[in-house]
Structure formats: structure tokens, C-alpha cells
Motif scaffolding. Structure first.
Motif, mmCIF file in Angstrom:
data_model
loop_
_atom_site.group_PDB
_atom_site.id
_atom_site.type_symbol
_atom_site.label_atom_id
_atom_site.label_comp_id
_atom_site.label_asym_id
_atom_site.label_seq_id
_atom_site.Cartn_x
_atom_site.Cartn_y
_atom_site.Cartn_z
ATOM 1 N N THR A 103 45.817 10.760 -25.723
ATOM 2 C CA THR A 103 45.405 11.866 -24.860
ATOM 3 C C THR A 103 46.023 13.142 -25.406
ATOM 4 O O THR A 103 46.997 13.101 -26.160
ATOM 5 C CB THR A 103 45.819 11.640 -23.395
ATOM 6 O OG1 THR A 103 47.239 11.487 -23.321
ATOM 7 C CG2 THR A 103 45.144 10.394 -22.823
ATOM 8 N N TRP A 104 45.446 14.285 -25.007
ATOM 9 C CA TRP A 104 45.776 15.544 -25.665
ATOM 10 C C TRP A 104 46.141 16.638 -24.688
ATOM 11 O O TRP A 104 45.575 16.730 -23.601
ATOM 12 C CB TRP A 104 44.576 16.018 -26.491
ATOM 13 C CG TRP A 104 44.152 15.007 -27.507
ATOM 14 C CD1 TRP A 104 43.165 14.077 -27.373
ATOM 15 C CD2 TRP A 104 44.740 14.787 -28.780
ATOM 16 N NE1 TRP A 104 43.090 13.310 -28.499
ATOM 17 C CE2 TRP A 104 44.058 13.721 -29.384
ATOM 18 C CE3 TRP A 104 45.772 15.401 -29.487
ATOM 19 C CZ2 TRP A 104 44.362 13.244 -30.646
ATOM 20 C CZ3 TRP A 104 46.083 14.926 -30.754
ATOM 21 C CH2 TRP A 104 45.384 13.863 -31.316
ATOM 22 N N ASP B 38 37.646 18.955 -32.133
ATOM 23 C CA ASP B 38 37.085 18.229 -30.988
ATOM 24 C C ASP B 38 36.676 16.813 -31.380
ATOM 25 O O ASP B 38 36.935 15.858 -30.640
ATOM 26 C CB ASP B 38 35.902 18.998 -30.396
ATOM 27 C CG ASP B 38 36.322 20.355 -29.839
ATOM 28 O OD1 ASP B 38 37.298 20.399 -29.055
ATOM 29 O OD2 ASP B 38 35.693 21.363 -30.204
ATOM 30 N N GLU B 39 36.060 16.684 -32.540
ATOM 31 C CA GLU B 39 35.666 15.371 -33.044
ATOM 32 C C GLU B 39 36.898 14.510 -33.336
ATOM 33 O O GLU B 39 36.927 13.323 -32.995
ATOM 34 C CB GLU B 39 34.796 15.521 -34.298
ATOM 35 C CG GLU B 39 34.406 14.215 -34.957
ATOM 36 C CD GLU B 39 33.395 13.406 -34.154
ATOM 37 O OE1 GLU B 39 33.136 12.250 -34.548
ATOM 38 O OE2 GLU B 39 32.859 13.895 -33.144
ATOM 39 N N ARG C 270 38.353 13.310 -30.047
ATOM 40 C CA ARG C 270 37.507 12.279 -29.448
ATOM 41 C C ARG C 270 37.689 10.942 -30.152
ATOM 42 O O ARG C 270 37.892 9.905 -29.512
ATOM 43 C CB ARG C 270 36.035 12.694 -29.486
ATOM 44 C CG ARG C 270 35.117 11.691 -28.751
ATOM 45 C CD ARG C 270 33.644 11.954 -29.024
ATOM 46 N NE ARG C 270 33.266 11.812 -30.422
ATOM 47 C CZ ARG C 270 33.161 10.661 -31.085
ATOM 48 N NH1 ARG C 270 33.422 9.520 -30.489
ATOM 49 N NH2 ARG C 270 32.791 10.633 -32.347
ATOM 50 N N ARG C 271 37.671 10.977 -31.476
ATOM 51 C CA ARG C 271 37.768 9.716 -32.231
ATOM 52 C C ARG C 271 39.134 9.070 -32.073
ATOM 53 O O ARG C 271 39.241 7.846 -31.913
ATOM 54 C CB ARG C 271 37.441 9.967 -33.702
ATOM 55 C CG ARG C 271 35.960 10.326 -33.877
ATOM 56 C CD ARG C 271 35.590 10.596 -35.285
ATOM 57 N NE ARG C 271 35.635 9.336 -36.037
ATOM 58 C CZ ARG C 271 35.381 9.255 -37.333
ATOM 59 N NH1 ARG C 271 35.069 10.344 -38.005
ATOM 60 N NH2 ARG C 271 35.439 8.099 -37.942
ATOM 61 N N SER D 279 41.109 9.467 -29.521
ATOM 62 C CA SER D 279 41.163 9.000 -28.136
ATOM 63 C C SER D 279 40.426 7.670 -27.996
ATOM 64 O O SER D 279 40.946 6.724 -27.395
ATOM 65 C CB SER D 279 40.556 10.036 -27.184
ATOM 66 O OG SER D 279 41.353 11.183 -27.137
ATOM 67 N N ASP D 280 39.213 7.602 -28.561
ATOM 68 C CA ASP D 280 38.416 6.383 -28.468
ATOM 69 C C ASP D 280 39.077 5.219 -29.195
ATOM 70 O O ASP D 280 39.116 4.093 -28.684
ATOM 71 C CB ASP D 280 37.017 6.603 -29.052
ATOM 72 C CG ASP D 280 36.143 7.517 -28.205
ATOM 73 O OD1 ASP D 280 36.533 7.843 -27.056
ATOM 74 O OD2 ASP D 280 35.075 7.923 -28.707
#
Length: 153
Positions: free
Chosen positions: A32-33, A19-20, A23-24, A26-27
């Protein structure tokens, strides 16, 4: 026909926290996933057999997708040991033949899906320190279903 070493369809990373990592990435890069999946693995590692669950996902973007995967300590998905860039993934229409060809050329079979009569579904072969994941094309409909519906299989 053998897989094409110049045409991977994904690059795999082993991470401690999927998850981390999602997120990283993506940021930082706008990735995208597809929805993360839990997959029960049954693999052959030499003469041993291991069974455990891994959690993984692939990026929507491609044509070379990113894969992030996490798994239990003590396995080949243990981020403390195998974390970071891990492999390039290729479709194959001849899994056993491609494994044999890579091993005959000096590669080492790291693991394979445990089938009733030998490798089945996928395999990881180390060639000159570079890991090649071969995924049998018979699994492609499972990926297509996942991409379309959000559920692998």
C-alpha cells in the motif's frame, strides 16, 4: 554521527509510470502507498544545475519502504536510462560530512540538492556501482507530515 550503511530506510526504483508501478506492486505483493507527491527539484550535477519536477511515493509498509519515482526524459529520473532498482536511501545527521566521507573513500557524487552554500537536503553518491541516497534528517518532519496528512511538507 555518520549514516549506518546497514540500515536503509527505503529502496528506490525509477519507473516510467508511477501509477502503473503502484498498481502492479499492490496487486503482486499487497503493497500500500502514501499519496503520490510532486516535488520540484533543484539539484547540482557537477558544475551544472537542473530544475524539474519529479513524482514519487513511498510504501506504507516498512521498516524498509519502497520508493517509486518518475521524472522527465533527460534527467536522472528518466526511466529509459535509469529505470529499475536505483538506490538505497539513508537518513543522515551530517549530509556534507557523509558526502565527503563517501567521496574520500572512492565514491562519486552524482547529484545533491542545490543549497545556497552547497549540498542541501539530500544527495546521491555512487560507491562501487551502488547508489546511496543521503537524506538530511532536517527533512524528516516533511515526511512525517506527508505520512500523517497525505501532503509532503
Amino acid at each position: 554521527m555518520a549514516f549506518d550503511i546497514t540500515s536503509p530506510f527505503h529502496v528506490g526504483y525509477i519507473v516510467a509510470d508511477i501509477d502503473e508501478a503502484m498498481r502492479r506492486l499492490s496487486d503482486a505483493a499487497g503493497v500500500t502507498w502514501h499519496p503520490p507527491q510532486v516535488f520540484a527539484l533543484d539539484i547540482m550535477v557537477g558544475d551544472d544545475r537542473q530544475q524539474f519536477e519529479t513524482r514519487f511515493t513511498y510504501s506504507v509498509e516498512g521498516p524498509v519502504q519502497l520508493e517509486v519515482a518518475e521524472g522527465p526524459a533527460g534527467t536522472l529520473w528518466d526511466a529509459d536510462v535509469h529505470g529499475g532498482p536505483n538506490h538505497n536511501g539513508y537518513w543522515t545527521d551530517d549530509l556534507v560530512g557523509d558526502i565527503d566521507r563517501l567521496v574520500a573513500g572512492g565514491g562519486e557524487l552524482v547529484f545533491a540538492g542545490a543549497g545556497e552554500n552547497g549540498p542541501e537536503g539530500f544527495a546521491m553518491v555512487d560507491v562501487a556501482g551502488s547508489r546511496i541516497e543521503l537524506i538530511d534528517e532536517v527533512m524528516q518532519p516533511m515526511f512525517d507530515t506527508w505520512y500523517r496528512t497525505g501532503t509532503f511538507g
